[in-house]
Write an enzyme that holds these catalytic residues in place. Structure first.
Site, short mmCIF file in Angstrom:
data_model
loop_
_atom_site.label_atom_id
_atom_site.label_comp_id
_atom_site.label_asym_id
_atom_site.label_seq_id
_atom_site.Cartn_x
_atom_site.Cartn_y
_atom_site.Cartn_z
N PRO A 175 81.18 -18.57 73.68
CA PRO A 175 82.16 -18.49 72.60
C PRO A 175 81.83 -19.41 71.41
CG PRO A 175 83.21 -18.98 74.70
CD PRO A 175 81.74 -19.07 74.92
N THR A 176 82.16 -18.96 70.21
CA THR A 176 82.08 -19.85 69.07
C THR A 176 83.19 -20.86 69.26
OG1 THR A 176 83.55 -18.38 67.90
CG2 THR A 176 81.23 -18.15 67.43
N GLY A 177 82.95 -22.05 68.78
CA GLY A 177 83.94 -23.09 69.01
C GLY A 177 83.47 -24.02 70.10
N CYS A 178 82.31 -23.74 70.72
CA CYS A 178 81.65 -24.73 71.56
C CYS A 178 81.06 -25.75 70.61
CB CYS A 178 80.50 -24.13 72.37
SG CYS A 178 81.03 -22.95 73.59
N ILE A 179 81.75 -26.87 70.45
CA ILE A 179 81.32 -27.82 69.43
C ILE A 179 80.36 -28.83 70.06
CG2 ILE A 179 82.08 -29.57 67.79
CD1 ILE A 179 84.90 -27.99 68.18
#
Lengths: 98, 134, 133, 114
Positions: free
Chosen positions: D110-114
């Site tokens: 997912p995007t938002g894995c920082i």
């Protein structure tokens, strides 16, 4: 705000778009190929008024590198990299028109 | 963490260079930081959000669909330059209908896109703390 | 003043990374802090330790390394975006191992991290300046 | 590189080529995490598939794997308010609804894995 422009107006419209959205208190700094906009040429009228107000700067190293030191348009102020840093400090948010 | 105003300046179209998709990737990550985020589409950047993009023929991912997810990520301030649209013979109806649900108005669906003149954009830009150019 | 810098272009192809370096150097020499340089897009190529310019050219990668930009714990603050880096074959040891690839090319003065580091730099710095094409 | 049912997976068990995804692959991935996605009588079977299908639909529609809070919102909207909370989603996917759910559903991380 400090607006940097690094493209010649003969190549891209970055300067025009910058001019379209610049407010009354902002200044422009030409860097890299943007210094071609600081030379006296057929597009110099784009920045003539702003230059008269002392709001147009060009990075000296880039001007000299491109052999246009003696061909600068009127009222362009030259700055070195330290001067670039000072402009960022003084004018707040920096916007890069690439 | 302090809240700052971040503006993403998008001035290039979708597929010719990597800037459009990698700009969108930053925006999606930025959403998690709960900053005040706005996107500006100027010059050829307006083509990033035109309706009907199909990249099947060039073997690249059609990330224009992802703009529809921005509302869910609470990114709902998309400013589109009126002058840039006009220069390109485009109108608002050529753009994707991007919307968000307004939490403060019983989740009513509202448009995320706002067409702005250069003068309006100037005022919006003047308020920004950080401008990221793509 | 606390600066953050974003570099969007690779070395030698575009002047952006040279200008960014000169800016960073001048800022440091004039008593400012560069809290982070974030390399994005092709800018990730500024971090390749395999860079071998001819002897009469500047060494962009070593230039960056010479600035010695680190946080309080000594961690490098020359940060390479992981998504952009992996796409372009810029790997540190850990990413190479994870992906079963032999060898790695990240210069030790840099570190790989997420895009969140760019946003965080925008939040924590007084000014963020973008250098790109 | 490791494989599941003949399809390459990366070090975290995500599919390398998303087009390889099949129900059988999801079932196999579940087995290694001790989650039964095969037997219809299994506990939470339909609840899990309901979310996995939603994830696949989300990716088809938006071309990204949703961040967890976005997934939570979407679940609440599509599957019922009582399900739109992270506690429920963690019950279904204890290693994280974003990560584990996206893995089973054949989505990228997912995007938002920082």
């Amino acid at each position: 705000m400090l607006h940097t422009v690094n493209k010649s107006s003969f190549e891209r419209n970055s300067l025009q778009t910058c001019l379209n959205t610049i407010d009354d208190s902002s200044v422009i700094l030409f860097i890299e190929d943007g210094v071609i906009n600081a030379a006296n040429n057929t597009k110099s009228s784009m920045i003539a008024d702003l230059a008269t107000q002392g709001r147009v700067f060009a990075l000296q190293g880039d001007v000299e590198a491109r052999g246009i030191s003696s061909k600068l348009a009127d009222n362009i102020k030259l700055v070195d990299y330290a001067g670039f840093v000072d402009l960022v400090v003084k004018h707040g948010t920096a916007v890069s028109w690439v | 963490m302090a809240t700052k105003k971040f503006m993403y300046l998008n001035r290039r179209s979708s597929f010719g260079t990597v800037y459009a998709i990698e700009s969108l990737e930053v925006v999606l990550i930025a959403a998690a930081f709960e900053q005040d985020v706005s996107l500006a589409f100027m010059d050829d950047g307006v083509y990033q959000i035109v309706e009907g993009q199909n990249s099947d023929g060039i073997g690249m991912k059609n990330f224009s669909k992802t703009f529809h997810a921005l509302g869910d990520y609470d990114i709902n301030k998309l400013y589109v330059s009126k002058e840039s649209l006009e220069e390109r013979g485009l109108t608002e109806s050529d753009l994707m209908p991007l919307v968000y649900e307004d939490e403060d108005d019983d989740w009513a669906e509202k448009p995320s896109i706002k067409i702005v003149t250069n003068d309006e954009l100037t005022a919006i830009m003047s308020e920004q703390d950080v401008c990221l150019s793509f | 003043m606390k600066f953050a810098i974003q570099v969007n272009e690779g070395p030698y192809q575009h002047q952006a990374s040279d200008t960014a370096f000169q800016f960073a150097k001048a800022a440091i020499e004039n008593g400012h802090e560069i809290m982070r340089v974030f390399f994005y897009h092709d800018g990730v190529n500024n971090a390749s330790r395999f860079t071998l310019p001819p002897q009469d050219d500047r060494h962009v990668v070593n230039n960056w390394a010479s600035l010695n930009i680190k946080d309080a714990d000594g961690e490098p603050e020359l940060v390479v975006c992981i998504a952009a880096a992996l796409r372009r074959g810029m790997l540190d040891e850990s990413e190479a191992t994870k992906n079963s690839i032999e060898g790695n090319n990240l210069h030790p003065a840099f570190r790989i991290s997420g895009l969140g580091q760019l946003i965080e730099a925008g939040i924590q710095s007084d000014r963020l300046v973008v250098f790109g094409d | 590189m490791a494989q599941i049912c003949g399809a390459d997976v990366d070090e975290e068990g995500f599919l390398v080529n998303l087009k390889d995804w099949t129900r059988e692959i999801a079932i196999e991935m579940g087995k290694s995490d001790e989650i039964d996605l095969e037997n219809e009588e299994a506990e939470l079977y339909s609840e899990r598939w309901e979310v996995l299908n939603l994830l696949r639909d989300y990716f088809e529609e938006y071309q990204i794997a949703p961040a967890v809070r976005v997934l939570t919102k979407a679940v609440g909207k599509k599957l019922g308010k009582d399900k739109g909370n992270s506690k429920y989603l963690y019950t279904l996917f204890p290693y994280g609804p974003g990560k584990q759910g996206c893995k089973f559903a054949g989505l990228p991380k997912p995007t938002g894995c920082i």
